[in-house]
Design a protein around this motif. Structure first.
Motif, short mmCIF file in Angstrom:
data_model
loop_
_atom_site.label_atom_id
_atom_site.label_comp_id
_atom_site.label_asym_id
_atom_site.label_seq_id
_atom_site.Cartn_x
_atom_site.Cartn_y
_atom_site.Cartn_z
N HIS A 261 0.83 -1.21 0.00
CA HIS A 261 0.00 0.00 0.00
C HIS A 261 0.86 1.26 0.00
CE1 HIS A 261 -3.87 -2.01 0.54
NE2 HIS A 261 -3.27 -2.80 1.41
N GLU A 262 0.33 2.31 -0.62
CA GLU A 262 1.01 3.60 -0.65
C GLU A 262 0.30 4.64 0.19
OE1 GLU A 262 1.34 4.64 -4.75
OE2 GLU A 262 2.68 2.97 -5.24
N ASP A 263 -0.78 4.24 0.84
CA ASP A 263 -1.55 5.15 1.68
C ASP A 263 -1.99 4.41 2.93
OD1 ASP A 263 -2.87 7.46 2.52
OD2 ASP A 263 -3.61 7.90 0.50
N SER A 264 -2.67 5.13 3.84
CA SER A 264 -3.08 4.54 5.11
C SER A 264 -3.97 3.32 4.91
CB SER A 264 -3.85 5.59 5.92
OG SER A 264 -3.04 6.71 6.21
N VAL A 265 -3.67 2.26 5.66
CA VAL A 265 -4.46 1.03 5.61
C VAL A 265 -5.53 1.13 6.69
CG1 VAL A 265 -4.44 -1.46 5.81
CG2 VAL A 265 -2.50 -0.29 4.76
N TYR A 266 -6.79 1.20 6.24
CA TYR A 266 -7.90 1.36 7.17
C TYR A 266 -8.61 0.06 7.50
CZ TYR A 266 -7.82 6.47 6.99
OH TYR A 266 -7.47 7.78 7.13
#
Length: 371
Positions: free
Chosen positions: A330-335
């Protein structure tokens, strides 16, 4: 194996990972009603609060979720509703959910779960066992237990409880325990975790400062009663024995930012999955507090027997807790992270940029657990 797929604009920030498409499909012996409560977002979700769906429903094709509405005064209101799923999408239906040529099916709105006066809904969760007619929802500082009628076209408020204290207390998340005949629910508000008895709607335990900052998620060990995992904005994952909440049983500090999700594996509870705003997914092996600490299934009495054995009588020392793997696709926050309900070695993660990544437990660990 890694499968990655990106959506241009994310709608759900909590993952539903089921055996058919993105829907959990329980056994045919359970209730045959086709229902779900699904979440639809009116705008791109914020990074501090997110609409979500829940796959804990015990019914075929059932899940729960929170749609967000944008009223004229620009206030964001989160509510919950029960929907019926088309018969064609059920297991054994004439059409396959994986068939790209299948036409889009409309969902039937059955009922809403709470009146607007109760406040904004933070979480909804199906009873993990039984006939699938009970749902818990958390609205502001209220714990609400709903009873769905035979037709499922009406939800009756069976009982409720309120969070008492100074200030404007609000629940952030909750989890229904699969143990104790499904009579217990855990909730989080600010830095505290509370347990509730759904039969009396009374509080049975409280962890006042479970985390140094906001508690984001909870999950019960599916194979070992009394054990609860939590995570939060203090970058930590903690494991609790609800019979003695003075100190956590274990604490993980592997993430460098807020931990949004923690999930036990449904079959092998030593496998714990976490997702964080540091864009990483971490798979941990918490074997020392699992139901198989010595390589075989044990209960608390067996653990006492193991501790009393003399060193020369022990065939081997139990494996050590460790991080199995760190996934950085992932390149962004993992929610959101979740385990497959069909394959215990398969899991998925979803990030803020809409990227869905599917991974498998490393083969070496899989065979070590099985053999």
């Amino acid at each position: 194996m890694v499968l990655s797929y990106s959506y241009p604009s994310p709608v759900f920030l909590e993952l539903v990972f089921g055996s058919v498409g993105s829907v959990t499909c329980p056994t045919p012996e359970q209730d045959t009603r086709r229902e779900l409560a699904a979440g639809l977002s009116a705008s791109r979700p914020s990074r501090t609060s997110s609409p979500h769906t829940c796959s804990s429903a015990p019914e075929p094709g059932a899940l729960t979720g929170l749609p967000r509405k944008m009223p004229a005064d620009s206030r964001v209101v989160t509510c919950a509703a029960v929907w019926r799923m088309p018969a064609e999408l059920e297991p054994g239906g004439r059409e396959s959910p994986e068939d790209a040529t299948s036409p889009a099916h409309a969902l039937e709105l059955l009922c809403h779960l709470e009146p607007a006066a109760r406040g904004s809904t933070a979480c909804v969760a199906w009873e993990p066992a039984g006939d699938g007619k009970r749902v818990i929802s958390l609205a502001d500082n209220h714990v609400l237990l709903w009873d769905l009628q035979e037709s499922s076209s009406q939800a009756t408020l069976a009982s409720s409880a309120s969070l008492e204290g100074k200030g404007q207390l609000k629940f952030t998340t909750g989890r229904w325990s699969p143990h104790h005949n499904c009579s217990q629910v855990a909730t989080a508000n600010d830095t505290a975790i509370r347990g509730w008895d759904t039969r009396t709607m009374s509080q049975i335990y409280c962890i006042e400062s479970a985390h140094g900052q906001l508690v984001r998620d909870l999950d019960f060990n599916p194979n070992k009663q009394y054990y609860l995992a939590s995570c939060g904005d203090d970058c930590k994952v903690r494991f609790w024995d609800t019979r003695n909440v003075a100190e956590p049983v274990k604490t993980l500090e592997e993430h460098s930012h807020w931990v949004w999700n923690v999930r036990y594996n449904h079959s092998h509870d030593q496998l714990v999955l976490t997702g964080s705003s540091d864009s990483r997914v971490i798979l941990s092996n918490m074997v020392s507090i699992s139901s198989e600490p010595f390589g075989h299934l044990v209960d608390d009495d067996d653990l006492s027997d193991q501790e009393e054995r003399r060193p020369e009588e022990k065939s081997q020392e139990p494996p050590q807790d460790s991080v199995i793997a760190t996934y950085e696709e992932h390149e962004d926050s993992v929610y959101a992270v979740d385990w497959s309900s069909a394959d215990p070695w398969l899991f998925a993660s979803l990030s803020y940029d809409g990227r869905l990544v599917i991974n498998r437990v490393p083969r070496a660990l899989k065979y070590h657990i099985l053999l």
